[in-house]
Enzyme design. Structure first.
Site, PDB file in Angstrom:
ATOM      1  N   PHE A 135     -17.863  20.816  -4.199  1.00 17.57           N
ATOM      2  CA  PHE A 135     -17.559  19.813  -3.188  1.00 17.57           C
ATOM      3  C   PHE A 135     -18.886  19.188  -2.755  1.00 17.57           C
ATOM      4  O   PHE A 135     -19.862  19.909  -2.528  1.00 17.57           O
ATOM      5  CB  PHE A 135     -16.856  20.466  -1.996  1.00 17.57           C
ATOM      6  CG  PHE A 135     -16.312  19.477  -1.005  1.00 17.57           C
ATOM      7  CD1 PHE A 135     -15.106  18.835  -1.264  1.00 17.57           C
ATOM      8  CD2 PHE A 135     -16.991  19.175   0.150  1.00 17.57           C
ATOM      9  CE1 PHE A 135     -14.599  17.902  -0.364  1.00 17.57           C
ATOM     10  CE2 PHE A 135     -16.490  18.252   1.054  1.00 17.57           C
ATOM     11  CZ  PHE A 135     -15.290  17.611   0.803  1.00 17.57           C
ATOM     12  N   ASP A 204     -18.335  29.757  -1.199  1.00 20.53           N
ATOM     13  CA  ASP A 204     -17.578  28.808  -0.384  1.00 20.53           C
ATOM     14  C   ASP A 204     -16.101  29.109  -0.597  1.00 20.53           C
ATOM     15  O   ASP A 204     -15.583  28.976  -1.710  1.00 20.53           O
ATOM     16  CB  ASP A 204     -17.913  27.377  -0.811  1.00 20.53           C
ATOM     17  CG  ASP A 204     -17.186  26.319   0.024  1.00 20.53           C
ATOM     18  OD1 ASP A 204     -16.063  26.597   0.488  1.00 20.53           O
ATOM     19  OD2 ASP A 204     -17.734  25.214   0.184  1.00 20.53           O
ATOM     20  N   LYS A 230      -7.517  24.262   6.604  1.00 20.02           N
ATOM     21  CA  LYS A 230      -6.666  24.121   5.429  1.00 20.02           C
ATOM     22  C   LYS A 230      -5.557  25.174   5.480  1.00 20.02           C
ATOM     23  O   LYS A 230      -4.628  25.059   6.269  1.00 20.02           O
ATOM     24  CB  LYS A 230      -7.504  24.229   4.153  1.00 20.02           C
ATOM     25  CG  LYS A 230      -8.599  23.170   4.032  1.00 20.02           C
ATOM     26  CD  LYS A 230      -9.351  23.313   2.740  1.00 20.02           C
ATOM     27  CE  LYS A 230     -10.596  22.434   2.684  1.00 20.02           C
ATOM     28  NZ  LYS A 230     -10.295  20.991   2.703  1.00 20.02           N
ATOM     29  N   ARG A 384      -3.388  15.485  -6.271  1.00 17.69           N
ATOM     30  CA  ARG A 384      -3.470  16.900  -5.856  1.00 17.69           C
ATOM     31  C   ARG A 384      -2.251  17.266  -5.016  1.00 17.69           C
ATOM     32  O   ARG A 384      -1.857  16.529  -4.110  1.00 17.69           O
ATOM     33  CB  ARG A 384      -4.728  17.156  -5.011  1.00 17.69           C
ATOM     34  CG  ARG A 384      -6.029  17.070  -5.736  1.00 17.69           C
ATOM     35  CD  ARG A 384      -7.149  17.758  -4.951  1.00 17.69           C
ATOM     36  NE  ARG A 384      -7.070  17.537  -3.515  1.00 17.69           N
ATOM     37  CZ  ARG A 384      -7.808  18.175  -2.608  1.00 17.69           C
ATOM     38  NH1 ARG A 384      -8.670  19.089  -2.996  1.00 17.69           N
ATOM     39  NH2 ARG A 384      -7.695  17.907  -1.324  1.00 17.69           N
TER      40      ARG A 384
END
Length: 414
Positions: A135, A204, A230, A384
């Site tokens: 990311f 991560d 998330k 996604r």
């Protein structure tokens, strides 16, 4: 596929979805969330709102802040919230108590972790190995940390990372799950390889915390960071977490030694003396409203097994792929198909999302959202779909695949 066969396949898959939902032990959790009539498959970007959180935050604002005011730092537990909430997240990522602190953003915590890892590794190690597919913010932060510490960055595909580990490797920063493709990287093996080279492993966990077992303690991870908005459903901009393994805490040298991580913050001592334990990961005054919203959101995890979540995640993503393959003209990955799965079929290499490559992805996702199926787009051509087992059902997966197929059938090819 003929119209008769298509109807038969749809009927079979809808019946299968109903049976799977009826047998799902996690299905009752759905009612704990605020969900509309559509299909929400973007929990890998922002989790849905747990229904009880607004009432809890109303109390924080009206009573704790409005009535108690400054007294709430003690009486309402504001001061200890970062460590208290860290201990609630810890079991979800396989960590014992006293090793997680909730503080700041993921980006800030990546900076703390990478610089601290370099310092733990010692002055003779010159390289920071980073995930070449990471990311972007992780890459930006790692490059800045390298400049500040006089190290060099070595980008590499995670699967090939061990080939560049060596006596010069100070720190290794990798993503547990690739944010574009949903590929799950081998945390145990890569951590062991980093340790064999004498390096510090930093992970991560943004796309794995709350979606699958991590095993931070079991696999000897040194440092880890993760977001909470998330799969942990903490709300937009919810604070991230930082994991510092117990064995490293006394030597953990944060590059951001704020007053909240001082051993005696209110002494106002001009000389910095680090506190003991995970508190060293703190910097400044915590954002109480978002921190306590996260704490309330974590209530939905009470009594929930991460192993059960993982089992449902794999079943959901398998079923979505089965439905999409049946409904989309040409199937998935066929020679004439307009969509190809980027997500590994192998369960050992799959996170909790499905990524489909499609030349018309921007137009397809816009139409999906207009029709109540919310996923997201990664430009230029990736669709996604995130599957959050706490509130996503098998009927959702079947409906999403059916709408996707219909959108593609109606949309001209690029």
């Amino acid at each position: 596929m003929s119209e008769h066969l298509a109807v038969t396949a749809a009927s079979r898959l809808r019946d299968q979805a109903a049976a799977l939902d009826a047998a799902d032990e996690l299905a009752p959790l759905r009612k704990r969330f605020v969900l509309g009539d559509g299909v929400y498959l973007d929990g890998n970007s922002l989790g849905a709102l747990p229904a009880h959180v607004p009432g809890r935050i109303a109390d924080v604002v009206s009573r704790q802040w409005g009535e108690l005011r400054i007294r709430s730092w003690d009486e309402s537990g504001w001061w200890s919230a970062p460590e208290r909430i860290g201990d609630r997240i810890a079991p979800l990522v396989g960590a014992g108590p006293g090793q997680l602190v909730v503080s700041d953003s993921t980006s800030v915590n990546v900076f703390k972790a990478v610089v601290a890892a370099v310092r733990l590794a010692g002055p003779d190690r010159t390289d920071i190995v980073v995930d070449a597919t990471t990311f972007p913010t992780d890459g930006y932060i790692a490059e800045s940390a390298a400049r500040l510490t006089g190290r060099r960055i070595i980008p590499v595909d995670p699967a090939a990372a061990p080939s560049v580990f060596g006596p010069a490797t100070a720190a290794v920063l990798l993503n547990h799950v690739d944010f574009r493709t949903g590929r799950l990287h081998d945390l145990p093996a890569l951590t062991a390889a980093a340790h064999a080279a004498g390096a510090i492993a930093v992970w991560d966990l943004c796309h794995s915390a709350g979606a699958l077992p991590v095993g931070l303690d079991e696999h000897g991870v040194d440092l880890a960071v993760g977001c909470t908005y998330k799969y942990l459903n903490g709300g937009p901009g919810a604070p991230a977490f930082l994991y510092v393994a117990s064995r490293h805490q006394r030597a953990f040298d944060s590059p951001l030694p704020g007053w909240n991580s001082h051993t005696d913050p209110f002494a106002m001592d001009p000389r910095y003396t680090a506190a003991e334990g995970a508190v060293r990961g703190r910097v400044g005054t915590p954002d109480i409203l978002s921190t306590l919203a996260l704490e309330a959101a974590l209530d939905v995890w009470d009594g929930v097994s991460v192993d059960s979540v993982r089992a449902k995640s794999l079943a959901l993503t398998d079923f979505f792929l089965e439905c999409a393959d049946a409904y989309v003209e040409g199937g998935l990955n066929g020679p004439d198909s307009r969509v190809r799965s980027l997500t590994p079929a192998d369960h050992r290499s799959r996170g909790s999302q499905i990524a489909l490559r499609c030349a018309e992805a921007p137009a397809v996702m816009a139409e999906l959202i207009a029709r109540g199926v919310v996923g997201d787009l990664r430009r230029p051509d990736v669709l996604r779909f995130g599957f959050t087992p706490l509130y996503t059902g098998f009927a959702d997966a079947e409906r999403a695949a059916a709408v996707l197929a219909d959108v593609l059938a109606r949309l001209p090819a690029a």
